[in-house]
Design a protein around this motif. Structure first.
Motif, PDB file in Angstrom:
ATOM      1  N   ARG A   1     -12.821  20.128 -85.832  1.00 49.41           N
ATOM      2  CA  ARG A   1     -13.537  21.247 -86.442  1.00 49.41           C
ATOM      3  C   ARG A   1     -14.084  22.206 -85.389  1.00 49.41           C
ATOM      4  O   ARG A   1     -13.980  23.423 -85.535  1.00 49.41           O
ATOM      5  CB  ARG A   1     -14.687  20.705 -87.294  1.00 49.41           C
ATOM      6  N   GLU A   2     -14.663  21.650 -84.312  1.00 51.22           N
ATOM      7  CA  GLU A   2     -15.253  22.494 -83.274  1.00 51.22           C
ATOM      8  C   GLU A   2     -14.185  23.268 -82.502  1.00 51.22           C
ATOM      9  O   GLU A   2     -14.374  24.432 -82.152  1.00 51.22           O
ATOM     10  CB  GLU A   2     -16.073  21.629 -82.308  1.00 51.22           C
ATOM     11  N   VAL A   3     -13.066  22.593 -82.248  1.00 49.24           N
ATOM     12  CA  VAL A   3     -11.982  23.233 -81.498  1.00 49.24           C
ATOM     13  C   VAL A   3     -11.374  24.381 -82.297  1.00 49.24           C
ATOM     14  O   VAL A   3     -11.255  25.515 -81.810  1.00 49.24           O
ATOM     15  CB  VAL A   3     -10.894  22.206 -81.135  1.00 49.24           C
ATOM     16  N   PHE A   4     -11.013  24.104 -83.549  1.00 48.41           N
ATOM     17  CA  PHE A   4     -10.264  25.103 -84.312  1.00 48.41           C
ATOM     18  C   PHE A   4     -11.168  26.140 -84.971  1.00 48.41           C
ATOM     19  O   PHE A   4     -10.696  27.222 -85.338  1.00 48.41           O
ATOM     20  CB  PHE A   4      -9.343  24.403 -85.310  1.00 48.41           C
ATOM     21  N   LYS A   5     -12.447  25.849 -85.093  1.00 51.19           N
ATOM     22  CA  LYS A   5     -13.387  26.881 -85.531  1.00 51.19           C
ATOM     23  C   LYS A   5     -13.399  28.018 -84.522  1.00 51.19           C
ATOM     24  O   LYS A   5     -13.341  29.195 -84.898  1.00 51.19           O
ATOM     25  CB  LYS A   5     -14.788  26.287 -85.687  1.00 51.19           C
ATOM     26  N   GLU A   6     -13.444  27.658 -83.239  1.00 53.97           N
ATOM     27  CA  GLU A   6     -13.428  28.669 -82.188  1.00 53.97           C
ATOM     28  C   GLU A   6     -12.078  29.380 -82.131  1.00 53.97           C
ATOM     29  O   GLU A   6     -12.001  30.585 -81.915  1.00 53.97           O
ATOM     30  CB  GLU A   6     -13.737  28.034 -80.831  1.00 53.97           C
TER      31      GLU A   6
ATOM     32  N   ARG B   1      -3.587  17.527 -82.237  1.00 54.19           N
ATOM     33  CA  ARG B   1      -2.246  18.048 -82.545  1.00 54.19           C
ATOM     34  C   ARG B   1      -2.022  18.091 -84.051  1.00 54.19           C
ATOM     35  O   ARG B   1      -1.520  19.080 -84.595  1.00 54.19           O
ATOM     36  CB  ARG B   1      -1.180  17.180 -81.878  1.00 54.19           C
ATOM     37  N   GLU B   2      -2.410  17.020 -84.748  1.00 56.61           N
ATOM     38  CA  GLU B   2      -2.240  16.964 -86.196  1.00 56.61           C
ATOM     39  C   GLU B   2      -3.105  18.008 -86.898  1.00 56.61           C
ATOM     40  O   GLU B   2      -2.665  18.655 -87.861  1.00 56.61           O
ATOM     41  CB  GLU B   2      -2.579  15.560 -86.705  1.00 56.61           C
ATOM     42  N   ALA B   3      -4.327  18.176 -86.417  1.00 57.17           N
ATOM     43  CA  ALA B   3      -5.213  19.180 -87.008  1.00 57.17           C
ATOM     44  C   ALA B   3      -4.650  20.583 -86.808  1.00 57.17           C
ATOM     45  O   ALA B   3      -4.712  21.424 -87.714  1.00 57.17           O
ATOM     46  CB  ALA B   3      -6.602  19.076 -86.393  1.00 57.17           C
ATOM     47  N   GLY B   4      -4.099  20.838 -85.628  1.00 52.65           N
ATOM     48  CA  GLY B   4      -3.507  22.137 -85.347  1.00 52.65           C
ATOM     49  C   GLY B   4      -2.338  22.457 -86.273  1.00 52.65           C
ATOM     50  O   GLY B   4      -2.174  23.594 -86.714  1.00 52.65           O
ATOM     51  N   GLU B   5      -1.538  21.453 -86.567  1.00 48.70           N
ATOM     52  CA  GLU B   5      -0.417  21.644 -87.488  1.00 48.70           C
ATOM     53  C   GLU B   5      -0.908  22.013 -88.879  1.00 48.70           C
ATOM     54  O   GLU B   5      -0.295  22.826 -89.577  1.00 48.70           O
ATOM     55  CB  GLU B   5       0.432  20.366 -87.538  1.00 48.70           C
ATOM     56  N   LEU B   6      -2.044  21.447 -89.281  1.00 50.03           N
ATOM     57  CA  LEU B   6      -2.588  21.724 -90.614  1.00 50.03           C
ATOM     58  C   LEU B   6      -3.111  23.152 -90.732  1.00 50.03           C
ATOM     59  O   LEU B   6      -2.926  23.802 -91.754  1.00 50.03           O
ATOM     60  CB  LEU B   6      -3.713  20.736 -90.944  1.00 50.03           C
ATOM     61  N   VAL B   7      -3.760  23.629 -89.679  1.00 44.24           N
ATOM     62  CA  VAL B   7      -4.367  24.976 -89.752  1.00 44.24           C
ATOM     63  C   VAL B   7      -3.433  26.065 -89.242  1.00 44.24           C
ATOM     64  O   VAL B   7      -3.753  27.247 -89.318  1.00 44.24           O
ATOM     65  CB  VAL B   7      -5.714  25.033 -88.984  1.00 44.24           C
ATOM     66  N   GLY B   8      -2.286  25.682 -88.692  1.00 42.11           N
ATOM     67  CA  GLY B   8      -1.315  26.673 -88.227  1.00 42.11           C
ATOM     68  C   GLY B   8      -1.605  27.240 -86.861  1.00 42.11           C
ATOM     69  O   GLY B   8      -1.161  28.354 -86.522  1.00 42.11           O
ATOM     70  N   ILE B   9      -2.362  26.504 -86.037  1.00 44.62           N
ATOM     71  CA  ILE B   9      -2.637  26.917 -84.656  1.00 44.62           C
ATOM     72  C   ILE B   9      -2.190  25.776 -83.745  1.00 44.62           C
ATOM     73  O   ILE B   9      -2.793  24.703 -83.749  1.00 44.62           O
ATOM     74  CB  ILE B   9      -4.133  27.229 -84.436  1.00 44.62           C
TER      75      ILE B   9
END
Length: 232
Positions: free
Chosen positions: A163-168, A202-210
């Protein structure tokens, strides 16, 4: 009638061009005229003259913004309604605009290889006595558009939350992310926690498209790319 109600009634009856602050909030600074932007800087006018009208008179006196920017402090203060403070603020704002126009934009670092990440960040991270987990945010051309330290301390997948990584990353409109952290021991060999964090991100990035492009571990004079090591 209360004071707040009275103020709202007065504001409602003021022409739109005499309410540049409200217009800026509604449509953005780029859509305001020179006169409106100057009126925001001036803040107030004189008795029987609004800030907008004072700004229009300023521009008429000096021709345009270029002429206003060339005006001496003494010339500005000769204008009724422009005191010492307003003249100083105008000169400072116009000088900032001049510098912005004349200063070349700093070239953004481009990331092509894990070595580029290490060369960019090792001077900052290699000699720290605590682990620092840092994210580089990249645009579509792999140029670094931002950097953020997400966490300081021992790495753990429950602490370094996606959450903290991809929020930014979302806030900066990033196309991709590269994560990295240092090993104070100097040995960049990935731990089980490092591997777990990499998989989670990596898995979270795939979900949000980043995309998570890599997770680089910085040691003393050496580094390890999780991507090159086959963990991604």
């Amino acid at each position: 009638m209360s004071t707040n109600t009275c103020n709202k009634t007065v504001l409602k009856n003021v022409p739109y061009y005499d309410r540049p602050r409200e217009r800026l909030l509604r449509v953005g600074a780029i859509h305001l005229s020179d006169t409106e932007l100057l009126a925001i800087l001036l803040r107030t006018g004189r008795e029987n003259e609004t800030a907008y009208q004072l700004a229009a008179r300023l521009l008429a006196t000096f021709g345009d913004l270029h002429g206003l920017a060339q005006a001496a402090h003494s010339e500005l203060t000769e204008i009724k309604g422009i005191g010492q403070v307003k003249a100083i603020e105008l000169q400072a704002a116009l000088e900032l605009g001049r510098r912005l126009h004349s200063t070349p934009r700093q070239r953004r670092a481009a990331i092509r290889l894990p070595r580029d990440v290490a060369e960019l960040m090792a001077p900052e991270l290699a000699h720290l006595t605590q682990e620092h987990f840092v994210c580089l945010f990249l645009n579509t051309k792999n140029h670094v558009i931002g950097k953020q330290t997400i966490f300081v301390g021992s790495l753990d997948s429950s602490i370094v939350h996606p959450r903290e990584v991809f929020k930014e990353a979302i806030r900066r409109s990033s196309a991709s992310v590269i994560c990295l952290h240092n090993h104070p021991s100097g040995d960049p060999t990935p731990s089980r926690e490092d591997i777990a964090v990499t998989h989670t991100l990596r898995e979270a990035g795939e979900l949000v498209g980043i995309s998570l492009l890599d997770h680089v571990i910085i040691g003393d004079g050496k580094y390890i790319s999780m991507k090159e090591q086959g963990y991604m």
